[in-house]
Enzyme design. Structure first.
Site, PDB file in Angstrom:
ATOM      1  N   SER A  46      -3.255   0.750   7.851  1.00 17.32           N
ATOM      2  CA  SER A  46      -3.117   0.927   9.184  1.00 17.32           C
ATOM      3  C   SER A  46      -4.518   0.863   9.866  1.00 17.32           C
ATOM      4  O   SER A  46      -5.559   1.543   9.268  1.00 17.32           O
ATOM      5  CB  SER A  46      -2.641   2.357   9.227  1.00 17.32           C
ATOM      6  OG  SER A  46      -2.360   2.986  10.484  1.00 17.32           O
ATOM      7  N   GLU A  47      -4.746   0.229  10.880  1.00 17.42           N
ATOM      8  CA  GLU A  47      -6.162   0.045  11.307  1.00 17.42           C
ATOM      9  C   GLU A  47      -7.197   1.265  11.715  1.00 17.42           C
ATOM     10  O   GLU A  47      -8.130   1.039  11.855  1.00 17.42           O
ATOM     11  CB  GLU A  47      -6.315  -1.152  12.342  1.00 17.42           C
ATOM     12  CG  GLU A  47      -5.679  -0.834  13.707  1.00 17.42           C
ATOM     13  CD  GLU A  47      -4.301  -1.522  13.790  1.00 17.42           C
ATOM     14  OE1 GLU A  47      -3.566  -1.541  12.422  1.00 17.42           O
ATOM     15  OE2 GLU A  47      -3.759  -1.561  14.898  1.00 17.42           O
TER      16      GLU A  47
END
Lengths: 219, 235
Positions: A46-47
């Protein structure tokens, strides 16, 4: 019979390999996490700063300090790690993420992608999309084959050239729509190839709804 | 030198001025320095340039400063679900510079590390690269992006000691560590304030050298933007 959103996600999941680190975009790409084959080790990035993303929490166990890039509450797993946004994009830009699955407004036959703005409309921003397509080893687009207008009209999204502002040039490797699957030779001049039809979809239907030039090589 | 201040207002005393550039940590509403932003609002300082991944939501986080029209320009990657933002932007009252999220993170990291510019593949061939130098390295094109450095950085940490050493919690870390390093003055709000030695030095994420002022914010309200849950299935 075209593919449903879940069938498109299930098809995208066939691109997963054991040991992959994968970033999933918002919408249909998020559903891919439901189709990771049993026994296969895939870690979701998840960035906003997390590797090893777990499922949604049980009611009452939501943690405001634990969200995904879509700002949804999620959970951690035993292998989870947390890091800063700079480290997160070092993973992405540095080519350490194996696969990015994301949505699109338009894809061109050379692999150009447009998915962040429509001129004249309120623009929300590109978030991490430009970094993802520039840095991730393999980029898979999952989208509806055509854009449907409010009047019921249909606009092709697979084009000779994108007319919306680009997210990246020559970045897309594979396009999965509700009607079929196309591969793109983005490094060379091989162009776009139709490689699969969704169940009950004909080549003629695809041809009628596709502006891009493509070869056909059905398995 | 005492870094701990009794209130957010005290912690910001003497550093706020009209037209300044402020960085604010957080992703969505996660890890935002909400108490410090509220103190900026109450100060009435205006014409601000604010560097932050998002702009909060209506009335929350940076959304507070939009409602009071204290922000002149935002540098962000995604401005999402914020009606005030959209209205002011479409009315031409608010300037907006979009940066790809990774480029934004790296610009801040570089600024804090004394690196004036760097080259990245992100955005080559797009609107983002317009007017910027593009150079080829090893057969690939890269666009030059500048480092970012602000007058003031506002960060949120889970735990901090009185020397300014900080530890973050889960995905509330996000942009906070880079921003802490990339401003003339960095002010941290910490949920737990402890004495030096209480944090294992191996676990410190932001060393105290980057943090000039600290304010303790116990029981700070932390909002959830998208509450998503799964049902408990009977065994």
């Amino acid at each position: 019979m075209a593919w449903t959103r879940d069938q498109m996600a299930a098809r995208a999941a066939k691109e997963l390999r054991d040991g992959f680190y994968v970033n999933l975009g918002i919408g249909i790409p998020t559903l891919v996490s439901n189709y990771i084959p049993e026994g296969m080790s895939v870690q979701l990035q998840s960035e906003n700063g997390m590797l090893g993303m777990g499922p949604f929490p049980y009611e009452g166990e939501e943690d405001p300090d634990l969200i995904n890039a879509g700002k949804q509450t999620i959970t951690q797993l035993p292998m989870t790690s947390y890091f800063s946004s700079a480290d997160s994009f070092a993973m992405i830009r540095g080519g350490h993420i194996d696969l990015s699955i994301l949505g699109a407004m338009q894809v061109a036959q050379n692999g150009d992608l447009a998915n962040w703005m429509i001129p004249g409309k309120m623009v929300k921003g590109m978030g991490g999309a430009m970094d993802l397509v520039a840095g991730v080893k393999k980029v898979v687009v999952v989208m509806e084959h055509v854009a449907k207008g409010k009047d019921g009209s249909e606009q092709p999204k697979l084009l000779k050239a994108c007319d919306l502002p680009l997210t990246g040039t020559r970045v897309v490797d594979l396009v999965i729509t509700d009607l079929g699957v196309f591969s793109i030779d983005r490094e060379g001049d091989g162009g776009m190839t139709l490689i699969e039809l969704a169940s009950g979809v004909t080549e003629e239907e695809i041809r009628a709804k596709t502006e891009a030039d493509y070869k056909v090589a059905l398995a | 030198m005492k870094k701990v201040h009794a209130s957010a207002k005290d912690a910001l005393a003497g550093v706020l001025r009209d037209g300044m550039t402020i960085m604010a940590g957080g992703f969505g509403l996660c890890g935002i320095p909400g108490v410090l932003i509220e103190a900026v609002r109450d100060s009435g300082v205006k014409d601000l340039t604010v560097i932050s991944n998002n702009a909060g939501i209506d009335g929350v986080g940076l959304g507070m400063l939009l409602e009071t029209r204290q922000i002149r320009k935002m540098i962000s990657s995604y401005v999402g679900e914020n009606k005030t933002f959209a209205q002011q932007f479409l009315a031409g009252e608010l300037e907006l510079e979009f940066n790809p999220q990774g480029t934004l993170a790296e610009r801040i990291r570089a600024g804090g590390a004394g690196i004036p510019a760097f080259f990245t593949k992100t955005g080559v061939g797009t609107l983002i690269a317009e007017g910027k130098e593009v150079r080829e390295f090893d057969g690939h094109e890269y666009v030059m992006e500048r480092g970012l450095f602000a007058d003031l950085a506002l960060v949120h940490a889970w735990k901090g000691d009185t020397e300014g050493n900080l530890v973050y919690r889960k995905t509330a870390r996000n942009f906070n560590p880079m921003m802490a390093s990339a401003a003339t003055v960095t002010v941290a709000q910490v949920e737990h304030l402890v004495e030096p030695g209480e944090i294992d030095p191996d676990h410190i994420i932001t060393p105290g050298i980057f943090v000039k002022r600290i304010v303790h914010v116990p029981n700070v309200e932390k909002r959830i933007e998208q509450r998503t849950v799964r049902p408990k299935t009977a065994a």
